[in-house]
Motif scaffolding. Structure first.
Motif, short mmCIF file in Angstrom:
data_model
loop_
_atom_site.label_atom_id
_atom_site.label_comp_id
_atom_site.label_asym_id
_atom_site.label_seq_id
_atom_site.Cartn_x
_atom_site.Cartn_y
_atom_site.Cartn_z
N ASN A 1 0.67 -1.23 0.05
CA ASN A 1 0.02 -0.04 0.09
C ASN A 1 0.99 1.27 0.04
O ASN A 1 1.05 1.84 1.09
CB ASN A 1 -0.80 -0.17 1.14
CG ASN A 1 -2.00 0.94 1.13
OD1 ASN A 1 -2.22 1.46 0.02
ND2 ASN A 1 -2.66 1.26 2.18
N LEU A 2 1.36 1.78 -1.04
CA LEU A 2 2.30 2.85 -1.37
C LEU A 2 1.94 3.61 -2.41
O LEU A 2 1.21 3.09 -3.30
CB LEU A 2 3.69 1.92 -1.67
CG LEU A 2 4.25 1.22 -0.53
CD1 LEU A 2 5.67 0.40 -1.20
CD2 LEU A 2 4.73 2.04 0.77
N VAL B 1 8.64 7.68 -2.95
CA VAL B 1 7.83 6.61 -2.43
C VAL B 1 7.39 7.20 -1.17
O VAL B 1 8.05 7.52 0.00
CB VAL B 1 8.56 5.36 -2.40
CG1 VAL B 1 7.32 4.46 -2.05
CG2 VAL B 1 8.90 5.05 -3.83
N TRP B 2 5.85 6.84 -0.87
CA TRP B 2 5.34 7.17 0.41
C TRP B 2 4.29 6.27 0.94
O TRP B 2 3.85 5.41 0.11
CB TRP B 2 4.34 8.48 0.20
CG TRP B 2 4.89 9.61 -0.56
CD1 TRP B 2 5.21 9.64 -2.04
CD2 TRP B 2 5.45 10.83 -0.27
NE1 TRP B 2 5.57 10.75 -2.49
CE2 TRP B 2 5.73 11.62 -1.57
CE3 TRP B 2 5.54 11.54 1.01
CZ2 TRP B 2 6.40 12.95 -1.30
CZ3 TRP B 2 5.84 12.63 1.45
CH2 TRP B 2 6.34 13.52 0.01
N ASP B 3 3.95 6.30 2.04
CA ASP B 3 2.98 5.45 2.74
C ASP B 3 1.87 5.92 2.58
O ASP B 3 1.80 7.46 2.08
CB ASP B 3 3.53 5.19 4.12
CG ASP B 3 3.31 6.30 5.30
OD1 ASP B 3 2.46 7.27 5.06
OD2 ASP B 3 3.71 5.94 6.19
N LEU C 1 9.07 7.69 2.16
CA LEU C 1 9.96 6.65 2.62
C LEU C 1 11.23 6.39 1.88
O LEU C 1 12.31 5.68 2.44
CB LEU C 1 9.11 5.31 2.28
CG LEU C 1 7.74 5.23 3.16
CD1 LEU C 1 7.03 3.82 2.57
CD2 LEU C 1 7.76 5.19 4.65
N ALA C 2 11.31 7.02 0.67
CA ALA C 2 12.39 6.91 -0.30
C ALA C 2 12.38 8.02 -1.18
O ALA C 2 11.29 8.55 -1.68
CB ALA C 2 12.63 5.38 -0.86
N THR C 3 13.86 8.67 -1.40
CA THR C 3 13.85 9.50 -2.43
C THR C 3 14.72 8.87 -3.53
O THR C 3 15.99 8.46 -3.06
CB THR C 3 14.41 10.78 -2.27
OG1 THR C 3 13.44 11.42 -1.27
CG2 THR C 3 14.45 11.61 -3.31
#
Length: 326
Positions: A118-119, A131-133, A140-142
């Protein structure tokens, strides 16, 4: 064909709901996205047309929209101010959350579809992918590597933690989130790539649409040359989508005011049909996940249209297509 008019709002993206077959969301902008505010439109298809469920304003243009894959009321948009906005169609007080980490326009958002994941992934003019929750609390990441605007980001519908991105640097990149790295970079076009999409039936097939007016279909196992190069558009291809019902069929929309339907397995005559029902750039495009061959698009001409193209109305077995649904 059913038409919804949105005066003074120019459509950038549409997406059909994965839960409610009659529902569609549209991201739009004032003054062609150059200045002014943005609008999120949530529409419901009825027997006689399209009715407005919700219209919400944002302080800058909205360029993309994606429905949650776990909550039928929630969606995410990307804005010209570098922010992502999380919306609940049942909550009319404003966005649930706003996240602003990108430093330039967010041109692409996509919600992952694979089971147990679920991203959200976003792509920006700042050349980064994030990327996000689903709470958008913080990224969460770049991921960096593109040397131009990131116009399109799309999760693999098959492989968890895997997504593709397309950029103004002419490359298609495939990313592994777990490793935090680019696994494959393809010099897909000698011009900016504005859109990419993953085939719903084959984890190795991805398509790209470019300013060079062509759609290229790639097999990621052998990227020395495309499986097929689809030509017919006369201006840049703004967005493309694979059909969820026919494995080798995809649609593309363009700055040439047209929407075109293709069967990339047909080497000699892959173009199935060309629709000229808009009077401005066609920027948004999607297939219904519930009704076979139903299509929705939106344009800078201030309209959103839902229709079933004649070229896809014939029984699928006549064309050798698989009729499975996703």
């Amino acid at each position: 064909m059913k038409v919804f008019h949105c005066p003074a709002r120019h459509g950038y993206a549409v997406e059909t709901s994965p839960f409610i077959s009659q529902r569609v969301a549209c991201a739009a902008a004032q003054f062609y996205g150059l200045t002014g505010c943005g609008t999120l439109l949530v529409l419901e298809e009825t027997e006689v047309g399209l009715s407005l469920v919700r219209s919400t304003q944002w302080s800058d243009g909205l360029f993309d929209v994606s429905w949650s894959e776990s909550n039928e009321h929630v969606l995410v948009t990307g804005g010209g101010d570098g922010s992502l906005q999380l919306w609940d169609t049942a909550n009319h007080s404003g966005p649930l959350r706003v996240a602003k980490e990108h430093t330039q326009e967010v041109y692409s958002v996509d919600w992952s579809q694979t089971r147990g994941e679920n991203l959200i992934v976003s792509g920006s003019w700042d050349q980064s992918v994030k990327v996000w929750d689903p709470t958008l609390s913080c990224s969460l990441a770049t991921l960096r590597g593109h040397e131009g605007v990131v116009y399109s980001t799309i999760w693999s519908p098959h492989i968890p933690g895997c997504f593709a991105s397309a950029s103004g640097d002419g490359t298609l990149r495939v990313w592994d989130l777990k490793a935090g790295a680019c696994r494959l970079a393809i010099a897909a076009h000698q011009a900016e790539i504005l859109s990419c999409d993953w085939c719903k039936y084959d984890q190795n097939v991805v398509a790209t649409g470019s300013v060079d007016c062509s759609v290229c279909v790639w097999d990621l196992r052998n990227v020395r040359q495309p499986v097929n190069q689809l030509r017919g558009h006369t201006y840049a291809i703004r967005r493309l989508k694979f059909s969820p019902f026919r494995p080798s069929v995809l649609a593309s929309c363009s700055y040439d005011f047209t929407v075109r339907f293709w069967d990339y397995n047909q080497k000699q005559c892959p173009l199935l049909d060309t629709l000229e029902h808009h009077s401005e750039f066609v920027c948004g495009l999607d297939f219904s996940l519930h009704v076979p061959n139903k299509v929705v698009d939106c344009s800078w001409d201030e309209t959103l249209k839902i229709y079933t193209p004649a070229c896809l109305s014939a029984p699928t077995e006549n064309h050798g297509f698989d009729t499975r649904t996703t």
